[in-house]
Design a protein around this motif. Structure first.
Motif, PDB file in Angstrom:
ATOM      1  N   LYS A   1       0.655  -1.436   0.068  1.00 10.98           N
ATOM      2  CA  LYS A   1      -0.098   0.122  -0.231  1.00 10.98           C
ATOM      3  C   LYS A   1       0.764   1.270  -0.134  1.00 10.98           C
ATOM      4  O   LYS A   1       0.496   2.375  -0.671  1.00 10.98           O
ATOM      5  CB  LYS A   1      -1.008   0.144   1.222  1.00 10.98           C
ATOM      6  CG  LYS A   1      -2.093  -1.073   1.277  1.00 10.98           C
ATOM      7  CD  LYS A   1      -2.819  -1.062   2.641  1.00 10.98           C
ATOM      8  CE  LYS A   1      -3.972  -2.279   2.333  1.00 10.98           C
ATOM      9  NZ  LYS A   1      -4.737  -2.177   3.501  1.00 10.98           N
ATOM     10  N   ALA A   2       1.882   1.284   0.804  1.00 14.60           N
ATOM     11  CA  ALA A   2       2.875   2.638   0.984  1.00 14.60           C
ATOM     12  C   ALA A   2       3.531   2.455  -0.560  1.00 14.60           C
ATOM     13  O   ALA A   2       3.780   3.841  -0.974  1.00 14.60           O
ATOM     14  CB  ALA A   2       4.002   2.174   1.963  1.00 14.60           C
ATOM     15  N   LYS A   3       3.894   1.451  -1.180  1.00  8.46           N
ATOM     16  CA  LYS A   3       4.595   1.584  -2.559  1.00  8.46           C
ATOM     17  C   LYS A   3       3.557   2.178  -3.343  1.00  8.46           C
ATOM     18  O   LYS A   3       3.901   3.063  -4.360  1.00  8.46           O
ATOM     19  CB  LYS A   3       4.760  -0.003  -2.947  1.00  8.46           C
ATOM     20  CG  LYS A   3       5.442   0.053  -4.423  1.00  8.46           C
ATOM     21  CD  LYS A   3       5.528  -1.402  -4.667  1.00  8.46           C
ATOM     22  CE  LYS A   3       5.737  -1.568  -6.162  1.00  8.46           C
ATOM     23  NZ  LYS A   3       5.803  -2.974  -6.501  1.00  8.46           N
ATOM     24  N   ASN A   4       2.284   1.803  -3.396  1.00  4.38           N
ATOM     25  CA  ASN A   4       1.311   2.277  -4.573  1.00  4.38           C
ATOM     26  C   ASN A   4       1.142   3.785  -4.249  1.00  4.38           C
ATOM     27  O   ASN A   4       0.954   4.527  -5.109  1.00  4.38           O
ATOM     28  CB  ASN A   4      -0.003   1.373  -4.494  1.00  4.38           C
ATOM     29  CG  ASN A   4      -0.036   0.067  -4.596  1.00  4.38           C
ATOM     30  OD1 ASN A   4       1.211  -0.220  -5.574  1.00  4.38           O
ATOM     31  ND2 ASN A   4      -0.605  -0.722  -4.126  1.00  4.38           N
ATOM     32  N   ALA A   5       0.923   4.152  -2.861  1.00  2.00           N
ATOM     33  CA  ALA A   5       0.601   5.556  -2.584  1.00  2.00           C
ATOM     34  C   ALA A   5       1.965   6.477  -2.949  1.00  2.00           C
ATOM     35  O   ALA A   5       1.978   7.654  -3.608  1.00  2.00           O
ATOM     36  CB  ALA A   5       0.682   5.605  -1.024  1.00  2.00           C
ATOM     37  N   ALA A   6       3.220   5.985  -2.745  1.00  2.00           N
ATOM     38  CA  ALA A   6       4.455   6.724  -3.099  1.00  2.00           C
ATOM     39  C   ALA A   6       4.635   6.817  -4.714  1.00  2.00           C
ATOM     40  O   ALA A   6       4.962   7.683  -5.247  1.00  2.00           O
ATOM     41  CB  ALA A   6       5.586   5.935  -2.580  1.00  2.00           C
ATOM     42  N   ALA A   7       4.164   5.777  -5.315  1.00  2.00           N
ATOM     43  CA  ALA A   7       3.964   5.709  -7.048  1.00  2.00           C
ATOM     44  C   ALA A   7       2.886   6.839  -7.407  1.00  2.00           C
ATOM     45  O   ALA A   7       3.432   7.597  -8.358  1.00  2.00           O
ATOM     46  CB  ALA A   7       3.804   4.433  -7.392  1.00  2.00           C
ATOM     47  N   ARG A   8       1.549   6.972  -6.599  1.00  2.00           N
ATOM     48  CA  ARG A   8       0.770   8.103  -7.318  1.00  2.00           C
ATOM     49  C   ARG A   8       1.528   9.407  -6.854  1.00  2.00           C
ATOM     50  O   ARG A   8       1.397  10.306  -7.522  1.00  2.00           O
ATOM     51  CB  ARG A   8      -0.404   7.817  -6.390  1.00  2.00           C
ATOM     52  CG  ARG A   8      -1.285   6.686  -6.948  1.00  2.00           C
ATOM     53  CD  ARG A   8      -2.613   6.736  -6.280  1.00  2.00           C
ATOM     54  NE  ARG A   8      -2.660   6.798  -4.830  1.00  2.00           N
ATOM     55  CZ  ARG A   8      -2.633   5.762  -4.279  1.00  2.00           C
ATOM     56  NH1 ARG A   8      -2.639   4.381  -4.677  1.00  2.00           N
ATOM     57  NH2 ARG A   8      -2.855   5.796  -2.768  1.00  2.00           N
ATOM     58  N   ASN A   9       1.982   9.463  -5.601  1.00  2.00           N
ATOM     59  CA  ASN A   9       2.727  10.891  -5.419  1.00  2.00           C
ATOM     60  C   ASN A   9       3.762  11.330  -6.420  1.00  2.00           C
ATOM     61  O   ASN A   9       3.924  12.511  -6.603  1.00  2.00           O
ATOM     62  CB  ASN A   9       3.481  10.970  -3.991  1.00  2.00           C
ATOM     63  CG  ASN A   9       2.237  10.700  -2.827  1.00  2.00           C
ATOM     64  OD1 ASN A   9       1.085  11.162  -3.075  1.00  2.00           O
ATOM     65  ND2 ASN A   9       2.478  10.129  -1.755  1.00  2.00           N
ATOM     66  N   ALA A  10       4.610  10.284  -6.903  1.00  2.00           N
ATOM     67  CA  ALA A  10       5.708  10.578  -7.686  1.00  2.00           C
ATOM     68  C   ALA A  10       5.010  10.931  -9.113  1.00  2.00           C
ATOM     69  O   ALA A  10       5.774  11.764  -9.774  1.00  2.00           O
ATOM     70  CB  ALA A  10       6.479   9.316  -7.815  1.00  2.00           C
ATOM     71  N   ARG A  11       4.067  10.296  -9.588  1.00  2.00           N
ATOM     72  CA  ARG A  11       3.218  10.676 -10.786  1.00  2.00           C
ATOM     73  C   ARG A  11       2.622  12.331 -10.676  1.00  2.00           C
ATOM     74  O   ARG A  11       2.998  13.048 -11.607  1.00  2.00           O
ATOM     75  CB  ARG A  11       2.284   9.731 -11.183  1.00  2.00           C
ATOM     76  CG  ARG A  11       2.742   8.465 -11.666  1.00  2.00           C
ATOM     77  CD  ARG A  11       1.456   7.566 -12.370  1.00  2.00           C
ATOM     78  NE  ARG A  11       0.558   7.408 -11.268  1.00  2.00           N
ATOM     79  CZ  ARG A  11       0.499   6.254 -10.738  1.00  2.00           C
ATOM     80  NH1 ARG A  11       1.427   5.338 -10.683  1.00  2.00           N
ATOM     81  NH2 ARG A  11      -0.557   5.977  -9.755  1.00  2.00           N
TER      82      ARG A  11
END
Length: 773
Positions: A699-709
């Motif tokens: 979940k943290a990985k997916n959230a970080a990916a959204r923030n990076a985009r």
């Protein structure tokens, strides 16, 4: 043969077009590209640049042979960095302008010779046998066939060979096996032939052409071996030329000599001969330029030979001039012929066609695939035999353990150069142009003179023969040497081998004239010992290498190679020496390279040993860092790894128990079911926690990916950077959590499997098989 000609040969040109179209095909379709206004990105590697150049080359020229030649120039001949520096970041228009300059350069300015296409009349069956014998001698000399193999067996349709093949069942990746395959004679002529002893073969045998000194026996007796039907020699006159006699006025006014160079002797005689013909002239603009009377001529056959880079004036070396910096007119110290060769042997039983092709995927000598390159094609006289595609640049080492196709490919490396030069001499229409083959290889000389006799052309041959940098020159080109020069022609001496007294061995094991047989000419100033020195050094990869005439450089070259350095490293160090670095500094630099190489190998081996112990990535990398910094040596790292393993055995979930138990390392099997139950309960609890941590990390990985985009779409560069870093950290955490969960799951499965083994009671250990007892 007629069916093959219609079905295969007639469509060859269209196949070439289709092949080039496939090479340049874009994602949008198969249509050849129109002129575009894009640009080649700024890249640091050659591969993507070559892919971008292919369609642009086709936009510049419709000449298919020239298209392939230019692709080969940028992809293979040129130094990789030259290609990157010349084209990276250029617009398509700028690239087309550069390609146009090269197209003009290779097809006009520096183009010499003619299309190397020629038919040879071998309808006299004796000449088929003679050519087969020439191939037999060449393969014996290269040791691509066993010297115990008789010519009679060589002429059969099949032969037994030892071939290196892949082996998936043992630790060794390859093994050598016996195989029965089509013979070289069948591959070239399409059938077995009757091995009669012709007068040509008898002369070679009488002079010792199949003996231990075959190279010298043939080289010393070429005028006596190659005789016309009236018993006069195909080499009636010769010039013996020392390097000191060569000047810019060696030929008649206005004449040039273009030399197809196969190999150099260790003194680089041919290259130095060429350099001695340099002269100055006044250009149209009044400036002073330089030119030469002799020039190397590079053909497609030269580019396919494994020794192509051994020459001092090689095609690759010349790219420092032809691949000049942007905005600079490309130059060349060589002349070129980009046309692909095609030769036809007309025999009483059919026709064999030898040619080359250029494909986007070809076989290399080790069986791997290599994108783009030239290759040999043989369509022999047997209509039931499929077209054979043979590897180019086949080294001797690979051919010796390869298929019979590979062994023929090695033969073709020199043979195609001989045929190409025969064609240039045959088709020459410029009276002041002279063409010759330049080589010290007796076997190549032998095949070249023979094919000249079949084609009824002059065997123009420049043959370096001694350590004193002396050459023997044959052929009608001698008529165009300046009569005012101090180099005089002399008649060759034809000897009958049966009437020549063979000198017995001396006490030191050497014969009086090197081969034990008569010399064909009066070479009073050339000793047999000097003849024996006219060889080319060769490394283990089969690549020939030239040594400098300077003795100090030669000795340094030997010292560097004794250290096991590769060709590129040795050449770089020798260049440093040429620029003024003294010998001691060069040796010290070489020692440093060897030490660093050894450290790298030790690190690689150490890394593998740590992997085998089942350590996780973080632990393994931390130990390797201690080795890199010099904190721990190899033994210290291994001791530390063993300590970590012993500490973790009390908590086996931290290790990959599946691998540890199977390898006999790590936790031992519990001896009763109560212990198993405790271990299983412990592992199940740890696995549940690990899986929960894994879900949270995902979940943290997916959230970080959204923030990076989102950060990429914003204009805040610092925020984007921070988001990227957090995204990378989240990915790493997710990977580690995933890996830990997998390790625990494998360990749990292994414990459960052990607990379920039949015959286990509370007071009984695991049952051993009879083999274990």
């Amino acid at each position: 043969m007629a069916l093959r000609s219609v079905g295969v040969s007639a469509s060859m040109y269209q196949n070439q077009l289709n092949q080039l179209t496939r090479m340049e095909k874009s994602k949008r379709g198969n249509t050849p590209p129109k002129r575009t206004n894009g640009a080649i990105p700024k890249l640091k590697t050659k591969g993507p640049i070559i892919n971008a150049l292919v369609p642009l080359i086709r936009q510049v020229t419709n000449d298919i042979d020239l298209q392939y030649f230019l692709i080969s120039l940028y992809d293979d001949t040129s130094n990789d960095q030259y290609t990157v520096d010349l084209f990276s970041g250029q617009t398509h228009k700028q690239v087309r302008d550069i390609i146009q300059e090269h197209a003009t350069m290779f097809s006009n300015t520096f183009y010499r010779g003619s299309a190397p296409n020629l038919s040879f009349d071998l309808t006299n069956d004796d000449n088929v046998v003679n050519l087969a014998y020439i191939m037999y001698l060449d393969m014996r000399h290269d040791e691509t066939i066993n010297k115990s193999l008789s010519f009679d067996d060589f002429c059969k349709a099949e032969m037994n060979v030892r071939v290196k093949v892949k082996n998936k069942n043992t630790v060794n990746k390859t093994q050598t096996v016996n195989k029965t395959q089509k013979s070289p004679v069948f591959i070239l002529f399409g059938k077995a032939i009757t091995p009669i002893e012709t007068s040509f073969i008898k002369r070679i045998r009488d002079f010792g052409g199949e003996g231990d000194n075959a190279e010298l026996a043939i080289k010393n007796n070429l005028p006596s071996i190659h005789l016309k039907p009236d018993e006069t020699s195909y080499l009636p006159i010769y010039k013996q030329i020392n390097i000191d006699q060569i000047k810019s006025n060696i030929l008649k006014e206005g004449h040039n000599l273009f030399m197809g160079i196969d190999q150099e002797d260790e003194k680089a005689t041919v290259t130095l001969n060429i350099s001695k013909t340099k002269y100055e002239f006044t250009k149209i603009n009044g400036s002073v330029g330089t030119a030469k009377i002799f020039y190397p001529l590079v053909s497609v056959a030269n580019l396919m030979d494994p020794g192509k880079n051994m020459l001092i004036e090689s095609a690759k070396e010349n790219t420092k001039y032809s691949m000049r910096a942007k905005g600079t007119l490309p130059l060349s110290r060589l002349t070129w012929n980009y046309k692909q060769p095609k030769f036809v042997f007309k025999m009483s039983h059919g026709t064999t066609e030898l040619s080359t092709s250029y494909r986007d995927e070809v076989k290399t000598g080790n069986g791997n695939k290599k994108k783009r390159g030239y290759e040999y094609t043989i369509n022999n006289a047997n209509t039931n035999d499929a077209e054979r595609i043979l590897s180019s640049t086949m080294s001797k080492a690979k051919a010796k353990v390869g298929t019979t196709n590979d062994r023929v490919a090695k033969f073709m490396g020199d043979f195609m150069q001989a045929l190409t030069m025969v064609a240039h001499i045959k088709h020459n229409t410029v009276a002041k142009y002279n063409y010759c083959l330049a080589t010290g290889d007796a076997m190549l000389c032998n095949s070249f003179i023979f094919m000249c006799s079949i084609a009824k052309v002059s065997p123009n041959l420049w043959m370096p023969i001694s350590k004193q940098q002396t050459s023997l020159v044959y052929g009608n080109m001698l008529n165009n040497f300046n009569p005012n020069s101090n180099i005089k022609s002399a008649p060759t001496e034809v000897r009958n081998a049966n009437k020549v007294r063979r000198t017995p061995n001396r006490s030191n094991g050497a014969r009086s004239n090197g081969s034990g047989y008569a010399k064909p000419i009066s070479l009073t100033s050339i000793s047999a010992g000097s003849l024996a020195g006219s060889t080319v050094a060769s490394n283990n990869n089969g690549n020939n290498e030239i040594q400098s005439p300077n003795r100090g450089r030669t000795n340094l070259n030997k010292q560097l190679r004794a250290k096991g350095l590769n060709n590129n490293t040795v050449n770089t160090l020798l260049k440093n020496y040429n620029k003024g670095m003294n010998v001691n500094n060069v040796i010290n630099k070489a020692n440093t390279i060897v030490l660093n190489k050894k450290k790298a190998e030790n690190k690689k081996n150490l890394n593998q040993r740590l992997r085998n112990k089942g350590l996780n990535n973080n632990t393994r990398i931390a130990l390797l860092n201690k080795y890199n910094k010099g904190t721990l040596n190899v033994n210290g790292v291994i001791a530390k790894a063993n300590q970590i393993i012993n500490n973790k055995r009390s908590n086996p979930a931290e290790m990959n128990l599946g691998a540890a138990i199977m390898s006999g390392e790590g936790m031992k099997r519990p001896r009763n079911s109560a212990n198993y139950e405790a271990q299983i309960a412990n592992l199940q609890a740890q696995l549940a926690r690990a899986q929960a941590a894994q879900n949270a990390a995902e979940k943290a990985k997916n959230a970080a990916a959204r923030n990076a985009r989102n950060a990429r779409n914003a204009s805040n560069a610092q925020a984007a950077k921070n988001a990227r870093e957090k995204n990378a950290a989240a990915n790493n955490a997710a990977k580690e959590a995933n890996a830990k969960a997998k390790r625990l799951a494998r360990a749990l499965k292994q414990i459960q499997t052990n607990a379920s083994l039949a015959g286990v009671s509370p007071n009984q250990g695991l049952r051993k098989s009879k083999r274990q007892r």
